[in-house]
Structures are given as structure tokens and as C-alpha cells.
Design a protein around this motif. Structure first.
Motif, PDB file in Angstrom:
ATOM      1  N   UNK A  39     -24.711  11.181  23.086  1.00  0.00           N
ATOM      2  CA  UNK A  39     -25.353  10.016  22.472  1.00  0.00           C
ATOM      3  C   UNK A  39     -24.916   9.875  21.005  1.00  0.00           C
ATOM      4  N   UNK A  40     -24.972  10.998  20.282  1.00  0.00           N
ATOM      5  CA  UNK A  40     -24.569  10.958  18.873  1.00  0.00           C
ATOM      6  C   UNK A  40     -23.086  10.620  18.730  1.00  0.00           C
ATOM      7  N   UNK A  41     -22.272  11.118  19.649  1.00  0.00           N
ATOM      8  CA  UNK A  41     -20.834  10.801  19.600  1.00  0.00           C
ATOM      9  C   UNK A  41     -20.597   9.306  19.822  1.00  0.00           C
ATOM     10  N   UNK A  42     -21.294   8.740  20.807  1.00  0.00           N
ATOM     11  CA  UNK A  42     -21.152   7.301  21.065  1.00  0.00           C
ATOM     12  C   UNK A  42     -21.652   6.481  19.880  1.00  0.00           C
ATOM     13  N   UNK A  43     -22.748   6.954  19.297  1.00  0.00           N
ATOM     14  CA  UNK A  43     -23.312   6.277  18.111  1.00  0.00           C
ATOM     15  C   UNK A  43     -22.270   6.280  16.984  1.00  0.00           C
ATOM     16  N   UNK A  44     -21.649   7.426  16.763  1.00  0.00           N
ATOM     17  CA  UNK A  44     -20.658   7.516  15.687  1.00  0.00           C
ATOM     18  C   UNK A  44     -19.467   6.588  15.962  1.00  0.00           C
ATOM     19  N   UNK A  45     -18.972   6.602  17.181  1.00  0.00           N
ATOM     20  CA  UNK A  45     -17.810   5.747  17.498  1.00  0.00           C
ATOM     21  C   UNK A  45     -18.134   4.258  17.301  1.00  0.00           C
ATOM     22  N   UNK A  46     -19.403   3.905  17.563  1.00  0.00           N
ATOM     23  CA  UNK A  46     -19.771   2.494  17.465  1.00  0.00           C
ATOM     24  C   UNK A  46     -19.851   2.000  16.024  1.00  0.00           C
ATOM     25  N   UNK A  47     -19.948   2.919  15.055  1.00  0.00           N
ATOM     26  CA  UNK A  47     -20.115   2.486  13.656  1.00  0.00           C
ATOM     27  C   UNK A  47     -18.938   2.888  12.769  1.00  0.00           C
ATOM     28  N   UNK A  48     -17.946   3.610  13.303  1.00  0.00           N
ATOM     29  CA  UNK A  48     -16.883   4.143  12.447  1.00  0.00           C
ATOM     30  C   UNK A  48     -16.036   3.048  11.800  1.00  0.00           C
ATOM     31  N   UNK A  49     -15.818   1.950  12.487  1.00  0.00           N
ATOM     32  CA  UNK A  49     -15.027   0.864  11.897  1.00  0.00           C
ATOM     33  C   UNK A  49     -13.678   1.351  11.424  1.00  0.00           C
ATOM     34  N   UNK A  50     -13.390   1.161  10.143  1.00  0.00           N
ATOM     35  CA  UNK A  50     -12.115   1.587   9.571  1.00  0.00           C
ATOM     36  C   UNK A  50     -12.082   3.089   9.281  1.00  0.00           C
ATOM     37  N   UNK A  51     -13.208   3.744   9.497  1.00  0.00           N
ATOM     38  CA  UNK A  51     -13.230   5.188   9.285  1.00  0.00           C
ATOM     39  C   UNK A  51     -14.029   5.587   8.067  1.00  0.00           C
ATOM     40  N   UNK A  52     -14.314   6.887   7.966  1.00  0.00           N
ATOM     41  CA  UNK A  52     -15.096   7.453   6.858  1.00  0.00           C
ATOM     42  C   UNK A  52     -14.168   8.266   5.966  1.00  0.00           C
ATOM     43  N   UNK A  53     -14.244   8.002   4.696  1.00  0.00           N
ATOM     44  CA  UNK A  53     -13.429   8.769   3.737  1.00  0.00           C
ATOM     45  C   UNK A  53     -14.047  10.138   3.518  1.00  0.00           C
ATOM     46  N   UNK A  54     -13.250  11.160   3.651  1.00  0.00           N
ATOM     47  CA  UNK A  54     -13.704  12.541   3.413  1.00  0.00           C
ATOM     48  C   UNK A  54     -13.116  12.985   2.083  1.00  0.00           C
ATOM     49  N   UNK A  55     -13.941  13.534   1.225  1.00  0.00           N
ATOM     50  CA  UNK A  55     -13.457  13.918  -0.104  1.00  0.00           C
ATOM     51  C   UNK A  55     -14.053  15.254  -0.525  1.00  0.00           C
ATOM     52  N   UNK A  56     -13.417  15.881  -1.458  1.00  0.00           N
ATOM     53  CA  UNK A  56     -13.975  17.090  -2.060  1.00  0.00           C
ATOM     54  C   UNK A  56     -15.090  16.686  -3.025  1.00  0.00           C
ATOM     55  N   UNK A  57     -16.099  17.536  -3.131  1.00  0.00           N
ATOM     56  CA  UNK A  57     -17.176  17.248  -4.093  1.00  0.00           C
ATOM     57  C   UNK A  57     -16.614  17.156  -5.504  1.00  0.00           C
ATOM     58  N   UNK A  58     -15.636  17.986  -5.806  1.00  0.00           N
ATOM     59  CA  UNK A  58     -15.065  18.010  -7.160  1.00  0.00           C
ATOM     60  C   UNK A  58     -14.278  16.753  -7.475  1.00  0.00           C
ATOM     61  N   UNK A  59     -13.910  15.977  -6.460  1.00  0.00           N
ATOM     62  CA  UNK A  59     -13.148  14.753  -6.691  1.00  0.00           C
ATOM     63  C   UNK A  59     -14.052  13.556  -6.958  1.00  0.00           C
ATOM     64  N   UNK A  60     -15.349  13.695  -6.766  1.00  0.00           N
ATOM     65  CA  UNK A  60     -16.283  12.612  -7.071  1.00  0.00           C
ATOM     66  C   UNK A  60     -16.614  12.626  -8.566  1.00  0.00           C
ATOM     67  N   UNK A  61     -16.989  11.477  -9.136  1.00  0.00           N
ATOM     68  CA  UNK A  61     -17.495  11.505 -10.520  1.00  0.00           C
ATOM     69  C   UNK A  61     -18.655  12.509 -10.603  1.00  0.00           C
ATOM     70  N   UNK A  62     -18.670  13.361 -11.609  1.00  0.00           N
ATOM     71  CA  UNK A  62     -19.628  14.481 -11.635  1.00  0.00           C
ATOM     72  C   UNK A  62     -21.096  14.076 -11.479  1.00  0.00           C
ATOM     73  N   UNK A  63     -21.470  12.896 -11.963  1.00  0.00           N
ATOM     74  CA  UNK A  63     -22.885  12.510 -11.920  1.00  0.00           C
ATOM     75  C   UNK A  63     -23.240  11.726 -10.649  1.00  0.00           C
ATOM     76  N   UNK A  64     -22.305  11.591  -9.729  1.00  0.00           N
ATOM     77  CA  UNK A  64     -22.593  10.924  -8.447  1.00  0.00           C
ATOM     78  C   UNK A  64     -23.729  11.658  -7.739  1.00  0.00           C
ATOM     79  N   UNK A  65     -24.747  10.919  -7.340  1.00  0.00           N
ATOM     80  CA  UNK A  65     -25.853  11.538  -6.606  1.00  0.00           C
ATOM     81  C   UNK A  65     -25.458  11.699  -5.142  1.00  0.00           C
ATOM     82  N   UNK A  66     -25.631  12.891  -4.622  1.00  0.00           N
ATOM     83  CA  UNK A  66     -25.296  13.201  -3.229  1.00  0.00           C
ATOM     84  C   UNK A  66     -26.557  13.695  -2.522  1.00  0.00           C
ATOM     85  N   UNK A  67     -26.571  13.584  -1.200  1.00  0.00           N
ATOM     86  CA  UNK A  67     -27.694  14.082  -0.408  1.00  0.00           C
ATOM     87  C   UNK A  67     -27.170  14.673   0.887  1.00  0.00           C
TER      88      UNK A  67
END
Length: 352
Positions: A39-67
């Protein structure tokens, strides 16, 4: 060599690469339900669109709020009470309202089956990056058992959303979370998408187990070695047949964990024909080989079915099943004094 260690940018999770990522998330996953994972796999495929960018935490602006985003509750319940599809957005928006700040990236609490997929779904729905890493390097049963906690980050405030369209903000001390969250999850429908551990990217870069998302994308490619999914090493304890499974009533011991203690005895088929006893409390917490301690938490001990290569849940272990018992070394922070206190034997009610 994964992308982090090679200095390359992490790959994107799109419809082409998602299958490998999903397969990688199951290599050492225990407690996952087949229906909810599909179910979760189908859910993910249905919303991926152009895809999700994967990045290192260190590559984000330091004050970016993450959760951190994860599944809390029963994966079986997720397959029985279907999501509305709004839960990931509800929890992130709820946390933003509580904090008065926009969340710019999400990260996994752990990368075990459904809990690996929900951050991808969340990132896709909100069009924000997914950080290449997680807060465990393996999976623990309690929400506060994470490298984020070990790094001094509070699990709260957290926001939960369940299948009945309810949203709950839990704003309490970290030591009260487990006590409060269980009845809440039951009332919300047996499972929730949960956003927790709000922190800046600068802090996240310090406390995350890095590179684990891109590792799963490599490990899930057909024919790739399973060991790629274990960033700190994995070893085979034995190959054998389950000879007996014994379950305890708990005898009033620490029942803050979701399951009762049990023992699994495996007879080695090769070599010395040793007898391996696996002691479990929610997960396998230590292994004795002919009576001698051979492995223990915080390292992850798991049984892999020799029939289909899938991890075998403790509650699905039955006599006659042939398994490979593997030990996945935990991240170095779990082997510090603080890490052993949070994720070692005593954390599972074993006074050794």
C-alpha cells in the motif's frame, strides 16, 4: 562505495529508482506487513511525479528547519485502515504552525520498510528534499531510541495524523512521549504518520546516520550484495533450522516495549552444528552460541529466510523454518556509553 563516501551527489528517487529503494528498505526490515508495504509503495508511486531530490544535510542552508517523518503504530493496521492521503501534509503543516517556521526538508527516523517510504511520500507531496540518512542506522521499537536523541535533539513537539483525519500535537517532555503516544495511536486508528525531532539542517548534519538512503537504493538493485544496506558491517552468525520457539508471559518485567519476551532456538546445519539461542523482546536482543554470548543489542540481530531472502519477524518464527542469522553492526554512536544505555540490553529489559 556509496554516493556519500564517493563524494557524489545522492541520486533522485523517481519512478525508475523507487523500486530499488523500496526493495533495499526490506533487506533487514522486521515487523513489516506485506499488505501495508505494498500500500505504501503504491502510495509513493502515485505521488512521485518528477521525483524526490535526495541531499546531504550539510548541503542544505544551515538554518533550514528539518523534521523526521515515520510510521508510529501497527503496520498491519495501516493495511486495514487506509490512509486518506493527507496525513503527511497534515503533520508537516501542523508542526510548522506549532513552531512558526516553514519546514524545508524531511528525514527518516529509520529506514525500515514503511517508515522508509513515508518520508519519500512526504517530500514528494510537499516538493521538498529528502535528507540522505536516518536517525537510527537500523530500527528500534521506541520513538526516542535514535541518534537524534543521542545528539541532544528533543523528539517533541511532534504531530500525529491518523486515518480518520485527526491531527494531534503532542507537546510534552521526551520522557513522557512513550506513555502518552500509545493510547493516542490506538484512538487515532492504530497507526499514524508522525513528524517529530524538529531541528536545523546544521544540527541534523551532526546527528544523522549519513548516506543510508542512497545505500538502500544501491542495495535494492537485483543482484547487489545485501551488505551494502549495512553501512557499518554485517556478519553471518549461522545458517540453520529453527528447532523451537518459546514465549514468555513477561512475568511483570518491563512491558514498556510492544511485545512479550520469547526465545528462538536454531540448530546450525553446517560446520560445528552449534546450537544458537536467540532471546527476543520486541526484537532479537542477544544471541548465545552454545551458551556463550555471540551478539547483542545495540547491534541488530535478524533472521533471513533462506527460501525468499526476506527478514523473518520474531512472531513469525516457526520450527522447521531455515534461516540465516545475521548481525548488523550499529552506527558507532550506539556503542558509546550513552548509546548502549539507550539501545543496549537494559533498554530491552535485560539486566546484563
Amino acid at each position: 562505495m556509496n554516493h556519500q563516501s564517493a563524494g557524489k551527489a545522492p541520486p533522485k528517487i523517481d519512478l525508475t529508482s523507487f523500486g530499488a529503494f523500496a526493495a533495499g528498505s526490506q533487506l533487514f526490515a522486521t515487523g513489516a506487513a506485506e499488505l501495508s508495504f505494498h500500500l505504501a509503495s503504491d502510495w509513493a508511486r502515485s505521488v512521485l511525479g518528477e521525483g524526490v531530490r535526495v541531499c546531504r544535510a550539510a548541503d542544505l542552508p544551515p538554518r533550514t528547519l528539518c523534521a523526521a517523518v515515520c510510521l508510529v503504530g501497527s503496520s498491519t493496521a495501516l493495511g486495514e485502515r487506509l490512509p486518506t492521503g493527507n496525513e503527511p501534509v497534515q503533520v508537516i503543516r501542523g508542526l510548522e504552525r506549532r513552531l512558526g517556521q516553514e519546514i524545508g526538508a524531511v528525514v527518516a527516523l529509520n529506514l525500515d520498510a514503511e517508515s522508509a517510504l513515508l518520508p519519500v511520500i512526504t517530500a514528494a507531496l510537499l516538493d521538498i528534499p529528502l535528507v540522505d540518512g536516518d536517525g537510527s542506522g537500523r530500527v528500534f521499537p521506541l520513538l526516542n531510541q535514535s541518534t537524534y536523541t543521542l545528539g541532544g535533539v528533543s523528539v517533541t513537539p511532534l504531530v500525529m495524523a491518523g486515518p480518520a483525519d485527526d491531527v494531534v500535537v503532542l507537546d510534552t517532555g521526551p520522557d513522557r512521549v512513550e506513555e502518552l503516544i500509545r493510547p493516542l495511536v490506538l484512538a487515532l486508528g492504530g497507526w499514524t504518520v508522525t513528524a517529530c525531532y524538529p531541528m536545523t539542517a546544521e544540527v541534523l548534519a551532526r546527528v544523522v546516520v549519513p548516506g543510508t538512503v542512497s545505500r538502500l537504493m544501491e542495495a535494492g538493485v537485483p543482484g547487489a550484495p545485501r551488505s551494502i544496506a549495512a553501512p557499518y558491517g554485517v556478519r553471518t552468525l549461522c545458517r540453520g533450522r529453527i528447532a523451537a520457539v518459546e514465549t514468555s508471559t513477561g512475568h511483570g518485567m518491563d512491558l514498556t516495549l510492544p511485545s512479550l519476551p520469547s526465545s528462538i532456538v536454531v540448530e546450525e546445519k553446517e560446520g560445528l552444528g552449534r546450537l544458537i539461542r536467540l532471546e527476543a523482546h520486541n526484537e532479537i536482543v542477544f544471541a548465545l552460541v552454545d551458551g556463550a554470548m555471540a551478539a547483542m543489542a545495540p547491534d541488530q540481530i535478524c533472521m533471513i529466510s533462506t527460501v525468499d531472502g526476506m527478514a523473518v519477524d520474531v512472531d513469525k518464527a516457526v520450527p522447521g523454518l531455515e534461516v540465516e542469522v545475521m548481525v548488523v553492526r550499529a552506527a558507532p554512536v550506539w556503542h558509546t556509553g550513552e548509546g548502549v544505555a539507550l539501545g543496549g540490553l537494559r533498554a530491552f529489559g535485560v539486566p546484563l
